[in-house]
Enzyme design. Structure first.
Site, PDB file in Angstrom:
ATOM      1  N   PRO A 157       9.513 -86.406 -62.991  1.00  0.00           N
ATOM      2  CA  PRO A 157       8.061 -86.533 -62.814  1.00  0.00           C
ATOM      3  C   PRO A 157       7.596 -85.780 -61.571  1.00  0.00           C
ATOM      4  O   PRO A 157       8.341 -85.668 -60.596  1.00  0.00           O
ATOM      5  CB  PRO A 157       7.852 -88.037 -62.640  1.00  0.00           C
ATOM      6  CG  PRO A 157       9.169 -88.617 -62.323  1.00  0.00           C
ATOM      7  CD  PRO A 157      10.218 -87.676 -62.851  1.00  0.00           C
ATOM      8  N   GLU A 158       6.372 -85.278 -61.610  1.00  0.00           N
ATOM      9  CA  GLU A 158       5.807 -84.606 -60.443  1.00  0.00           C
ATOM     10  C   GLU A 158       5.009 -85.625 -59.627  1.00  0.00           C
ATOM     11  O   GLU A 158       4.822 -86.759 -60.051  1.00  0.00           O
ATOM     12  CB  GLU A 158       4.967 -83.407 -60.888  1.00  0.00           C
ATOM     13  CG  GLU A 158       5.803 -82.512 -61.808  1.00  0.00           C
ATOM     14  CD  GLU A 158       5.438 -81.048 -61.799  1.00  0.00           C
ATOM     15  OE1 GLU A 158       4.707 -80.595 -60.913  1.00  0.00           O
ATOM     16  OE2 GLU A 158       5.932 -80.333 -62.696  1.00  0.00           O
ATOM     17  N   LYS A 183       7.803 -87.347 -54.356  1.00  0.00           N
ATOM     18  CA  LYS A 183       8.365 -88.074 -55.493  1.00  0.00           C
ATOM     19  C   LYS A 183       8.937 -89.433 -55.086  1.00  0.00           C
ATOM     20  O   LYS A 183       9.680 -90.046 -55.854  1.00  0.00           O
ATOM     21  CB  LYS A 183       9.414 -87.190 -56.168  1.00  0.00           C
ATOM     22  CG  LYS A 183       8.756 -85.906 -56.703  1.00  0.00           C
ATOM     23  CD  LYS A 183       9.723 -84.871 -57.202  1.00  0.00           C
ATOM     24  CE  LYS A 183       8.935 -83.621 -57.664  1.00  0.00           C
ATOM     25  NZ  LYS A 183       9.808 -82.570 -58.191  1.00  0.00           N
ATOM     26  N   ARG A 227      15.544 -74.497 -62.121  1.00  0.00           N
ATOM     27  CA  ARG A 227      14.612 -74.907 -63.161  1.00  0.00           C
ATOM     28  C   ARG A 227      14.037 -73.658 -63.829  1.00  0.00           C
ATOM     29  O   ARG A 227      14.058 -72.575 -63.263  1.00  0.00           O
ATOM     30  CB  ARG A 227      13.454 -75.735 -62.555  1.00  0.00           C
ATOM     31  CG  ARG A 227      13.909 -76.947 -61.781  1.00  0.00           C
ATOM     32  CD  ARG A 227      14.487 -78.031 -62.665  1.00  0.00           C
ATOM     33  NE  ARG A 227      13.493 -78.547 -63.586  1.00  0.00           N
ATOM     34  CZ  ARG A 227      12.588 -79.470 -63.279  1.00  0.00           C
ATOM     35  NH1 ARG A 227      12.524 -79.972 -62.062  1.00  0.00           N
ATOM     36  NH2 ARG A 227      11.733 -79.902 -64.186  1.00  0.00           N
TER      37      ARG A 227
END
Ligand SMILES: [Zn+2]
Length: 274
Positions: free
Chosen positions: A2-3, A52, A263
């Site tokens: 999640p961001e 985060k 990523r």
């Protein structure tokens, strides 16, 4: 993973459901049992989020520090709570709601100084900026970016440089500002960084409000362009994220993808120039 907007939203959601009243705290899985016993029946009186990292405050007893990592999940539900499965690391229960946390990288009871140490090692978070100028700003991030040979795409993912930005926001904000993701940080101009920071503040606030990431400008929405809405489990309208080999919404060129900072990076070579 999640961001940051998801974590800030979770902080708000915990406060709305459990804030200001005693909470039953347990660890059906057992890994958090000792700390849960200390917290059980105490009042949740503060929440905080930085990048985060999520923090649930229980007065003098301390903070529950949560990092979801790649696999952590928070699930909210009503009351009464169903019998927990043995994968639930942390369960919160109030007369009206319950929350189950599964699979986090971190779930630990920490003190105020330990919490401060976590803040100190994180970069500024666009969602901790305040309109009155207090709170986080982009200065600390700029100090590191402006003397770095690392690519701006990698710097944006480095939580020590800027906190809360993940794979979607990094790709989208670089597209929105026409910046080649492979440019070195020190080749970025100050005005470009200021624009990126301001844009992240606005985009991520909208992400918290809507609980999803939308980054296209009003003239590029499906309605404005007469195109079908995006179909993707991330939801949200975006320019380049997960649009590899598709046509750019602005120039019609092909969106590219490559692995950067572990990523998948997405960008439009036509719109994002060195
Ligand atoms: Zn393009």
């Amino acid at each position: 993973m999640p961001e940051g907007h998801t974590i800030h939203r979770l902080a708000e959601d915990h406060l709305a459901r459990f804030g200001g009243r005693p909470v039953r705290v347990s660890s059906p899985q057992g890994k958090f049992s000792d700390s849960a016993a200390l917290l059980d029946g105490r009042v949740l009186d503060a929440v905080d989020a930085h990048g985060k990292h999520l923090f649930l405050g229980f007065g003098g007893t301390g903070w529950v520090h949560i990092h979801l990592g790649l696999f952590g999940k928070v699930g909210f539900g009503g009351a009464p709570a169903p019998p927990p499965t043995d994968t639930v690391r942390l369960r919160l229960v109030s007369p009206a709601a319950h929350m189950d946390l599964r699979g986090p990288t971190t779930c630990a009871l920490i003190t105020d100084p330990e919490k401060r140490a976590i803040h100190d090692r994180l970069g500024p978070d666009p969602l901790r900026a305040r309109d009155d100028g207090t709170g986080d700003d982009g200065e600390k991030a700029w100090a590191r970016i402006s003397r770095s040979r690392t690519t701006v795409a990698a710097l944006l993912m480095d939580q020590k440089v800027i906190a809360g930005v993940g794979n979607v926001y990094r790709a989208e904000v670089l597209f929105r500002h026409g910046i080649d993701p492979y440019r070195a940080g020190r080749e970025l101009r100050r005005a470009e960084w200021d624009a990126i920071w301001a844009d992240l503040v606005a985009l991520m606030r909208e992400g918290v409000r809507n609980n999803r990431i939308d980054t296209v400008r009003p003239e590029h929405t499906p309605e404005a362009m007469g195109r079908p809405p995006r179909v993707d489990d991330h939801g949200g309208e975006v320019y380049v994220y997960r649009r590899a080999r598709m046509a750019c919404l602005l120039c019609g060129g092909e969106i590219r993808t490559e692995t950067l900072a572990a990523r998948n990076l997405f960008w439009c070579p036509g719109c994002q120039r060195a």
